[in-house]
Design a protein around this motif. Structure first.
Motif, short mmCIF file in Angstrom:
data_model
loop_
_atom_site.label_atom_id
_atom_site.label_comp_id
_atom_site.label_asym_id
_atom_site.label_seq_id
_atom_site.Cartn_x
_atom_site.Cartn_y
_atom_site.Cartn_z
N HIS A 183 0.84 -1.21 0.00
CA HIS A 183 0.00 0.00 0.00
C HIS A 183 0.87 1.26 0.00
O HIS A 183 0.65 2.20 -0.77
N HIS A 228 -6.55 8.81 3.07
CA HIS A 228 -7.35 8.71 1.84
C HIS A 228 -8.59 9.61 1.86
O HIS A 228 -9.32 9.66 0.87
N LEU A 260 -6.74 -4.20 1.76
CA LEU A 260 -5.67 -3.41 1.16
C LEU A 260 -5.29 -3.91 -0.22
O LEU A 260 -4.89 -3.13 -1.09
N MET A 310 -9.58 -1.33 -2.44
CA MET A 310 -9.23 0.08 -2.32
C MET A 310 -10.14 1.01 -3.11
O MET A 310 -10.05 2.23 -2.98
#
Length: 386
Positions: free
Chosen positions: A75, A203, A277, A281
């Motif tokens: 990630h 995010h 992950l 996403m």
């Protein structure tokens, strides 16, 4: 009477417990506590449920399951170009708060200085002070809530052991710009300080802005411990799965403190997060779009009421100045709104050691759009009658 740790013994009930308790007693809509009202991806939860049923349900490695450490490293590499060795530069923790505690305990030294950026998430200061370290604060000011070189240099110096920065920032809603972070990097590189980077809202960034991890700036990877949270990424805050990434010498110290805090994290939840992950996403990207719409609806409604809405660049939270609509302090204003308007907020003064500024409140908009609109309707009706 037994002698207790004076830091924790003197703490009042948290502002979140206080306002949530009032909200429950008065059947108020709770826009105070920052947790979503929808669970995250179904497939992610199914993977965790299958792992729970099939086992094993015994202690996983203290550093975390290998599958999740590999996923966390991938990630960081995929989104930011940061390369961490999953073997010894990633540790899985029981949530972002435990990650913070592990990093603070690894870095803080009695008598040395530890720099916080105010307003601060409420767990930072008590944990630092309980170690015996001396807190120095960089105080952000409205309406911009910007980091300045002058303020940083006033707080960071030869005795600074660590700096803790939160971006995207709770509660101010700032996403610190690359220029601000470059100033911080320049000041920190003149010292021996470590930087703990609370990036749990990484995010949740709006309006096309970019989250820039401080560790991506030249010379900063070796100084930065980065904290992430599956609870925030996947709207599974009750799972309490987080992580720390960084250079192996810093992660080793955080891992040693982590082993005496929670030791490890439920393996089934780790399996679910590893799947998320790697395969889910799209969820946080869609969540960001939905929450940006909520933010815009909330900001427009509050502006109509004469509330001074502050810029919100990321996180779940929007702050607003109330001085144009009341002479009350923010704490009393929030209590009154719960009792009389049926909407719960958080006073921003709770995030400052000095208790000032005391004319701002924080709204959590990580709720269903209908609930945001219902809250606005209650507030509009209340202020129209006032």
């Amino acid at each position: 009477m037994p002698q207790l740790n004076p830091v924790f013994a003197a703490l009042p009930v948290s502002i979140f417990q206080h306002m949530t308790g009032l909200a429950l007693r008065h059947d108020a809509i709770n826009l105070g506590q920052g947790f979503p009202d929808e669970d995250g991806p179904l497939r992610l939860r199914e993977v965790a449920a299958k792992a729970l049923l099939e086992g094993p349900n015994q202690y996983p490695p203290s550093r975390g399951l290998g599958e999740l450490r590999v996923a966390v490293a991938a990630h960081a590499r995929g989104f930011y170009g940061l390369d961490y060795d999953p073997e010894d530069e990633v540790v899985i923790t029981s949530g972002g708060t435990e990650a913070l505690a592990a990093c603070i305990l690894a870095c803080a030294v009695p008598g040395d200085e530890f720099v916080l950026i105010e307003p601060t998430y409420d767990s930072y200061r008590p944990i630092v002070e309980a170690t015996g370290a001396v807190v120095r604060a960089v105080k952000l000011s409205p309406p911009g809530w910007r980091l300045t070189e002058e303020a940083l240099r006033a707080a960071i110096g030869p005795r600074t052991r660590a700096v803790l920065i939160n971006s995207p920032h709770n509660p101010a809603g700032r996403v610190f710009s690359r220029a601000e972070l470059e100033i911080l990097a320049r000041v920190v590189q003149e010292t021996d300080a470590v930087v703990i980077c609370d990036e749990v809202y990484e995010h949740l960034v709006f309006d096309g802005l970019e989250h820039v991890p401080l560790a991506t700036l030249p010379g900063m990877r070796e100084r930065c411990l980065r904290i992430g949270s599956a609870g925030k990424i996947f709207s599974l805050t009750g799972w309490k799965v987080g992580w720390v990434t960084g250079p192996r010498h810093l992660v080793a110290a955080a891992t040693r403190s982590h082993q005496f805090l929670t030791f490890t994290t439920p393996p089934a939840l780790q399996m679910g997060v590893a799947h998320g992950l790697a395969h889910e996403m799209d969820f946080p990207l869609a969540l960001t779009r939905r929450l940006q719409k909520n933010r815009d609806i909330l900001a427009a409604g509050l502006t109509r009421m004469g509330v001074a809405v502050q810029p919100c660049e990321g996180t779940y939270f929007l702050t607003a100045g109330i001085s144009k609509i009341t002479n009350e302090k923010d704490f009393a204003f929030c209590e009154r709104l719960i009792r009389e308007a049926g909407v719960a907020l958080i006073p921003l003064s709770a995030f400052f050691r000095s208790g000032t500024p005391d004319s701002f409140v924080r709204f959590a908009f990580c709720k269903q759009q209908a609930l945001i609109e219902q809250s606005l309707a209650r507030l509009e009706k209340y202020f129209a009658q006032a």
